[in-house]
Design an enzyme around this catalytic site. Structure first.
Site: not given
Ligand SMILES: [Zn+2]
Length: 1068
Positions: A268, A270, A380, A588
């Site tokens: 993941h 970000d 997420d 996000h």
């Molecule tokens: Zn995230």
């Protein structure tokens, strides 16, 4: 049955045996004498030189590898500190390998206390390095699995980032990053790697985990005995015997009913969070290259990566790496997943933004990799719109994965597998990995927890098991894959099999008939402050969404049927880039406001660029459209948005309406004297989806303003409002219907609205993210008793009356407000500016109404959502702050109050009170979040009849989309007004009129049903239409739609069920 040949320990004392195993492979205790001591039997230091890349965050993007290696590198050594935060340091690494290492596996080991990228001497990205205090580390690079003794001197380059995998902090993870952090280089060496020792270490580790997690089971004892005997063998120098014992243990497989873990490697990343977009580009290279390394060694290993934007960065900044990844994609091992441009916020983006995330995401994957993803992958994010199933079906998907609902603070979500039904009745298969994480390490504890935590036992036999370092990227490591190999089918532990998302969902689909149905939103009972933090992100997102919408509409009108020369091709390029900026900012941690301060100036710039691009397309399209109307064929029109004045006697004003409703609005126009600052009002009428030469119309409902006992009465026959000297609404009614006053109870008690409310806002931990329930116990009304500047009359005309007032707020903040009512308008508007300087305070707006209702209705993506205002259950109670878009409404069965807004998303509806959250003041991870000037607007609109018999939906669009005034020079357009599209019939909203993504010149129309019922409408297009087909959100053509030709255009019937989303492809 016991394993024959396994020798149980001499003493029946597992309390001693189990720690014995741990000590034997422990990296901290007994290291000089245990097995780990033998892992790197020989090392040699690297010869190091160093060059500091000038500049901080993002400076690396200006340099190419070939320029960098020409710089002056100077000697350095292990033990040196490098920094400050966000700086980049380059190292030239020369390794000399002794001939004696022939036949051994050789590794390069690097630890700079930070993240780093390993480059080959010819400029290929080889792998990422990470050191984060022992967590999420990757410090070894395999130079060769079997050194042939020939190439004794090797040169590499290391690009060191002065930040860690999860950003950089001196304290809590989410504290704003210090600017002066340094990182110590602690290791740079070549080493022999003993593969036998490594195998035994992993064997013992997994056996120890089994013996610990299954301590009282037969299986746990057998693992313990096996491990103990292995230790005895190793001490006796019998490594082969030890290894064989482990292999024998792991060969004993599960029974047929064992739970299956679909092990899927992922990282993941970000796209920005505790780091910037620029650092993410390097994280992508580090993470992806590391996974390619592992694929060479582990043929069963499968890795997935979401967010087309990150793949696009890889292609742009690391094309050679991208090409290597493409090979693995074609083999089905390195897979794009999720189908979206980024993993976006699940609450705030508009319905159209959601569709574009798929259109651009899938578009990239299809064009570059030949793959269209089959699932929506959003592990997420901070809540999930109730229209996501409808949007997914619209773009051709029916599989959904997330894990964030496990963070809900009060109520535990009852399923990990379910059929999720959206507000339009669309159904998708939803899966939450029951391990509640996307960063598994492939250990026994996680495997057992995944099965134990599963809330659908007996209904689902497979669960996703997402492994690999995540949040800051990283992904799987060799240790994880080695553990997974041992747990592939080890008796007593769920089967851990490497697989693909497609195989996972295919398995789940076979069992879907046993899953429950969940209807409506997936409300996350946490992170509800993200509807409010970083107010500018929300305001600019809304503005950009409308600007792009309008530009696309007019571009279609200007280019339909091949008109406009190269306008379409040029504009598609600009719109594509603009949408990608908007979509990136919807990531996000950016749009929700949970990122560090450094992110936001860049995000703001991207939004402004997107809005400017939309304006450019609008202007070019307007010139083309209006030029077409001139008999001479020349383009005679000088268009501008938002500026009213052009010199020249013959200039004429035009008003453009991009909505489907004919409008009569009061607009601001320049006076005949021509001073742009000297403005008059005019009431103008403009047809739907068209323009009109402006002619002042006489108001049907002129405004009156009177002062009675210190209060002010604004009225226009459509709405009547009484404003106290404190700026509070003390009375509000439709027309003159005083029996239905929003603020008067049946027993004569006067309530108020436009209450400016201040709350204490100290969350438990997640500062920018959360608004906790206890803030409601700290309400103070700012304009209850006195205000610094009481209400006075600012302007008083038949077309618009405006009051102004102001107050101080909190310690040193202030608020100024203009309250206006315009002729023929059904709402009172509140234009508000706030200077915000608070610390952990929340500013809200409250309406204590007399309405008796049990639910409030909120605008959402392509529809609306009713939520209870009563607090009967813990689920109701946990929804004290919710997300809504352009309006929220409290209604009795045949009248009510709607509040419209232009940029806010946090609402609360409790009993008869509706509040809108205006500003938050968190200090982490951005210490200056939302400090300074803000301007925003909202409006109150009482309505007769039920919400969806009123025109609240229409007015919420109008409030967000004022008429566009343009100036035409020299000649008047002919005809003097134009309407290109019309929607005849209530309930159907023609939201989007866009050029087809493929550049064919086709036009896509997207409609949705806005009232939650069946709605039919005739769509009329005054364009030379040749064909109409239904299409999906990906713009794939579907069945032919019959249309009726009429003078100058066509019309066709659209029949929608509640909240239906449909699209049509128009060809010319
Ligand atoms: Zn995230």
């Amino acid at each position: 049955m016991a394993d024959p040949g396994v020798q149980a320990p001499l003493h029946k004392n597992a309390k001693a045996t189990r720690p014995r195993i741990d000590n034997f492979i422990n990296s901290k205790r007994f290291k000089e004498v245990n097995l780990l001591n033998l892992l790197y039997p020989a090392t040699t230091s690297a010869d190091l030189t160093h060059w500091a890349l000038p500049g901080g965050n993002g400076a690396w993007e200006k340099w190419t590898f070939s320029e960098i290696i020409k710089q002056q590198f100077t000697p350095t050594k292990v033990g040196t500190n490098f920094g400050p935060t966000w700086a980049t340091h380059w190292f030239k690494v020369v390794l000399t390998l002794p001939e004696a290492w022939k036949g051994k596996q050789i590794r390069f080991r690097w630890d700079s206390g930070s993240e780093a990228t390993l480059w080959s001497s010819d400029g290929r990205v080889l792998q990422g390095f990470s050191s984060a205090n022992g967590d999420q580390f990757r410090t070894d690079y395999v130079i060769t699995p079997n050194f042939d003794g020939s190439e004794e001197t090797l040169t590499y380059y290391v690009e060191m980032a002065s930040s860690r995998i999860l950003g950089t902090t001196n304290g809590d993870e989410i504290d704003p990053p210090p600017t002066d952090k340094t990182f110590t280089l602690t290791r740079a060496e070549a080493a022999v790697f003993d593969t036998t020792v490594y195998k035994l270490t992993r064997d013992l580790e997994v056996l120890h985990q089994l013996s610990t997690e299954l301590a009282s089971d037969t299986i746990g004892y057998m693992a313990l005995f096996t491990a103990n005997q292995m230790v005895n063998h190793i001490i006796a120098g019998k490594e082969k015997e030890a290894s064989d014992l482990a292999d024998l243990y792991f060969s004993k497989s599960n029974g047929a009913r064992a739970h299956n873990l679909a092990a899927i490697g992922n990282c993941h990343i970000d796209s920005a969070w505790l780091w910037t977009y620029s650092e993410t580009k390097r994280k992508v290279a580090r993470s992806f290259s590391s996974q390619l390394q592992l694929m060479d060694k582990y043929p069963e290993f499968i890795f997935v990566a979401s967010q087309a934007q990150q793949w696009a960065w890889c292609k742009e900044f690391y094309p050679e790496l991208f090409d290597r990844i493409k090979e693995r994609v074609s083999q089905g091992r390195f897979l794009p997943v999720g189908g979206t441009w980024v993993e976006m916020d699940g609450n705030i983006p508009s319905g159209e933004s959601f569709v574009r995330q798929f259109l651009h995401g899938q578009g990239f994957f299809e064009k570059e990799l030949g793959v269209r993803c089959r699932e929506f992958w959003l592990p997420d994010t901070f809540g999930y719109s109730p229209q996501i199933p409808g949007i997914m079906r619209h773009v051709g998907l029916n599989r959904f994965l997330t894990q964030k609902m496990s963070w809900s603070f009060v109520n535990k979500f009852p399923h990990h597998n379910f059929t999720w039904e959206g507000i339009d009745g669309s159904k998708v298969l939803a899966h939450f990995p029951p391990g509640d994480s996307y960063s598994m390490n492939c250990n026994v504890k996680e495997a057992l927890h995944t099965e134990a935590n599963l809330r659908d036992k007996g209904r689902a036999s497979t669960s996703a098991f997402l492994f690999g370092y995540g949040d800051g990227g990283g992904g799987p490591t060799e240790d994880m894959i080695e553990r997974a190999r041992r747990l592939a089918d080890a008796d007593g532990c769920p089967r851990m099999q490497m697989t693909t998302p497609d195989a996972l969902f295919s398995a789940l689909e076979k069992e879907q008939h046993n899953f429950a149905v969940w209807r409506g939103e997936l409300y996350l009972e946490l992170h509800n402050g993200t509807y409010t933090s970083q107010a500018a992100m929300k305001r600019l997102c809304r503005e950009a969404e409308f600007a792009l919408r309008d530009a696309e509409f007019l571009l279609c009108m200007a280019s339909a049927g091949g008109k406009g020369g190269d306008l379409l091709i040029r504009s598609l390029v600009e719109l594509d880039a603009a949408w990608k900026k908007v979509m990136l900012n919807q990531f996000h941690d950016v749009l929700p406001g949970s990122g560090i301060e450094m992110i936001y100036p860049e995000a703001t710039k991207l939004y402004h660029e997107a809005i400017a691009a939309a304006d450019t397309v609008w202007k070019s399209s307007a010139i083309t459209v209006l030029g077409d109307k001139s008999t001479s064929g020349r383009s005679l029109w000088d268009a501008s948005i938002g500026s009213f004045f052009r010199s020249g006697d013959a200039s004429q004003l035009l008003a453009f309406n991009t909505l489907q409703w004919p409008r009569r609005d009061v607009v601001t126009v320049p006076t005949s004297e021509g001073d742009p600052k000297d403005l008059n009002y005019a009431l103008v009428a403009v047809p739907a989806f068209g323009f009109a030469v402006m002619e002042a119309a006489a108001p049907t409902n002129p405004v009156t303003l009177s002062e009675v006992n210190g209060s002010y009465i604004l009225s226009n026959g459509l709405v009547r409002a009484v404003i106290s000297s404190l700026g509070q609404l003390t009375s509000l009614a439709v027309g003159e219907d005083v029996d239905r006053d929003v603020f008067m109870t049946s027993d004569g008690q006067q309530l108020t609205g436009n209450r400016i409310l201040l709350y204490d806002d100290q969350p438990l931990y997640w500062d920018a993210w959360d608004v906790m329930d206890y803030h409601l116990e700290t309400e103070t009304c700012i304009n209850d008793a006195t205000v610094s500047t009481p209400v006075s009359i600012k302007e008083h005309t038949a077309l618009r009356c405006t009051l102004s007032w102001g107050c101080s707020v909190g310690r040193s903040s202030s608020l100024l407000q203009e309250i206006s009512l315009s002729a023929d308008s059904p709402y009172v508007a509140f234009k508000t500016s706030v200077n915000w300087t608070e610390n952990r305070k929340l500013l809200k707006l409250g309406f204590n109404t007399s309405l008796k209702t049990t639910f409030a209705t909120y605008d959402t993506q392509f529809g609306s959502l009713a939520r209870p205002t009563v607090v009967n259950t813990s689920w109701d109670s946990a929804r004290y702050e919710v997300c809504g878009h352009k309006y929220a409404d409290l209604s009795e069965s045949d009248w009510g109050l709607a509040v419209l807004n232009d940029s806010k998303y946090g609402w609360s509806g409790r009993d008869s009170t509706l509040t809108l959250t205006l500003l938050k003041s968190p200090k982490a991870p951005d210490a200056n979040c939302d400090m300074g000037e803000h301007s925003f607007a909202y409006a109150v609109m009482p309505h007769a009849g039920p919400l969806f018999s009123s025109d609240v939906v229409q007015r919420s669009y109008e409030f967000n989309n004022p008429l566009k005034i343009m100036t035409a020079n020299n000649v008047a357009p002919s005809p003097a007004s134009m309407s290109w599209c019309a929607v005849v019939g209530a309930g159907v909203v023609l939201h989007t009129v866009k050029p087809a993504q493929d550049g064919s010149g086709d036009v896509i129309l997207r409609v949705y049903e806005s009232r939650g019922t069946r709605s039919n409408a005739q769509l009329q297009l005054m364009l030379p239409v040749k064909g109409v087909v239904e299409c999906n959100g990906m713009e794939d053509p579907g069945k032919v739609v019959d249309f009726v030709a009429k003078v100058g255009g066509v019309s066709f019937l659209v029949k929608l069920t509640a909240y239906d989303i449909r699209a049509f492809r128009i060809s010319f």
